[in-house]
Design an enzyme around this catalytic site. Structure first.
Site, short mmCIF file in Angstrom:
data_model
loop_
_atom_site.label_atom_id
_atom_site.label_comp_id
_atom_site.label_asym_id
_atom_site.label_seq_id
_atom_site.Cartn_x
_atom_site.Cartn_y
_atom_site.Cartn_z
N THR A 117 -48.29 109.08 24.68
CA THR A 117 -47.27 110.11 24.79
C THR A 117 -46.27 110.05 23.65
O THR A 117 -45.99 108.96 23.11
CB THR A 117 -46.49 109.97 26.11
OG1 THR A 117 -45.39 110.89 26.14
CG2 THR A 117 -45.93 108.57 26.28
N TYR A 141 -41.17 105.32 31.37
CA TYR A 141 -42.44 106.00 31.12
C TYR A 141 -42.90 105.76 29.69
O TYR A 141 -44.03 105.32 29.43
CB TYR A 141 -42.30 107.49 31.41
CG TYR A 141 -43.46 108.32 30.91
CD1 TYR A 141 -44.74 108.14 31.42
CD2 TYR A 141 -43.28 109.28 29.90
CE1 TYR A 141 -45.81 108.90 30.95
CE2 TYR A 141 -44.34 110.03 29.44
CZ TYR A 141 -45.60 109.84 29.96
OH TYR A 141 -46.65 110.59 29.48
#
Length: 329
Positions: A117, A141
């Site tokens: 990501t 995250y």
């Protein structure tokens, strides 16, 4: 050769499975169906319901189906949720990925593609952001994904495993053929939420933060069509099969849109207004992030086909209508 897709019943993973099946690949899917759907997996792919953290189960699947490559999507993906539940994210994303990587090494898997990501960058100082920018994640995250990249790097140095970690930016849209799309209830993706609101599935939607250092005060993101992202993973697989060295590559279009620009596009495509309300910033949200995807384009020939915000929004809206018909059965 059999490709194992983890999280293959989820949003991005199911698009990957359809891409591989369309290309004639032999595919097996592992998904625990916590956020994915059995119907999203094409019948040509063999779905095995289970957890990637269950190593005996994973290693049985690898052996039974002759898995030679893994494309890893399984994990938790909501930035604000990771701030409130960091240990859950380190368990689902980092600990489980470590188990999967170890199983891959034990079973002689040759290639490993990791769906990473852009959140590993945090709020980059220079844009478009390049892979050489030092990671500075601003949420658990992003950190959990970066830690998995580090594990892959070190594992590949010690074992005969090559990997590609693809740092994707903001994924949106749906399969142009209408076979799958973002279907999770309570999803937080902006275009998904706006599409639901525009079609009356939500009474209103919130915009979080209007005081960012951007032209209109709202966050700017690089939105990538989910089918283009699946293509990037498929190209990376072919690159590794051809003897390519391990790499990390961004997947984005190189230009960004603010939250308000996206909402204007949804209004234009759907042809009506919907209720938008403004709230304070959410923890973990970066101000602006746009990709430099030169490595993906140059090293494994990724060529996006759906680089158009109107097209991304139109496919998302079409999927919402398909999903309503499916849920009404």
């Amino acid at each position: 050769m059999t490709v194992l897709v983890t999280g293959g019943a989820g949003y991005i993973g199911s698009h990957m499975v359809w891409n591989l099946v369309d290309a004639g690949e032999d595919v097996v899917v592992i998904d625990r169906l916590s956020t994915g759907f059995e119907w999203a997996v094409p019948t040509e792919a063999r779905l095995q319901v289970g957890d990637i953290n269950d190593q005996p189960f994973v290693e049985r699947v690898i052996a039974e189906f002759g898995v030679t490559e893994i494309i890893h999507f399984a994990g938790s993906i909501v930035v604000p949720e990771s701030v409130s539940d960091p240990l859950g994210y380190y368990l689902n994303n980092t600990v489980a990925s470590r188990a999967l990587i170890e199983s891959a090494v034990r079973c002689g898997v040759k290639h490993f593609i990791f769906s990473s990501t852009a959140a590993v960058y945090g709020s980059p100082r220079q844009m478009p952001v390049q892979e050489t920018q030092p990671p500075a994640p601003e949420s658990p995250y992003g950190t959990s994904k970066w830690m998995t990249e580090l594990m892959l790097r070190d594992t590949a140095a010690a074992h005969p495993l090559t990997f590609a970690a693809l740092r994707y930016f903001n994924v949106a849209g749906a399969d142009p053929k209408g076979r799958t799309g973002q279907s999770t209830k309570g999803a937080t993706h902006l275009i998904k939420v706006a599409s639901e609101t525009a079609l009356g599935k939500r009474t209103h939607m919130d915009v979080y933060g209007t005081d960012y250092d951007t032209p209109d005060g709202t966050c700017v993101r690089d939105y990538i069509h989910v089918s283009d992202l699946a293509d990037a993973h498929a190209q990376a697989l072919r690159y590794l099969r051809g003897g390519g060295e391990s790499l990390i590559a961004n997947c984005g279009y190189g230009h960004g849109y603010s939250v308000l620009q996206v909402l204007d596009t949804v209004r234009r495509v759907v042809g009506k207004e919907f209720d938008v309300r403004f709230a304070g910033r959410r923890p973990g949200d970066a101000t602006s992030i746009v990709a430099d995807a030169s490595i993906a384009r140059e090293r494994f020939g990724w060529t996006p086909r759906f680089d158009d915000l109107d097209r991304i929004v139109a496919d998302a809206l079409s999927w919402e209508e398909n999903l309503s018909r499916r849920n009404a059965r």
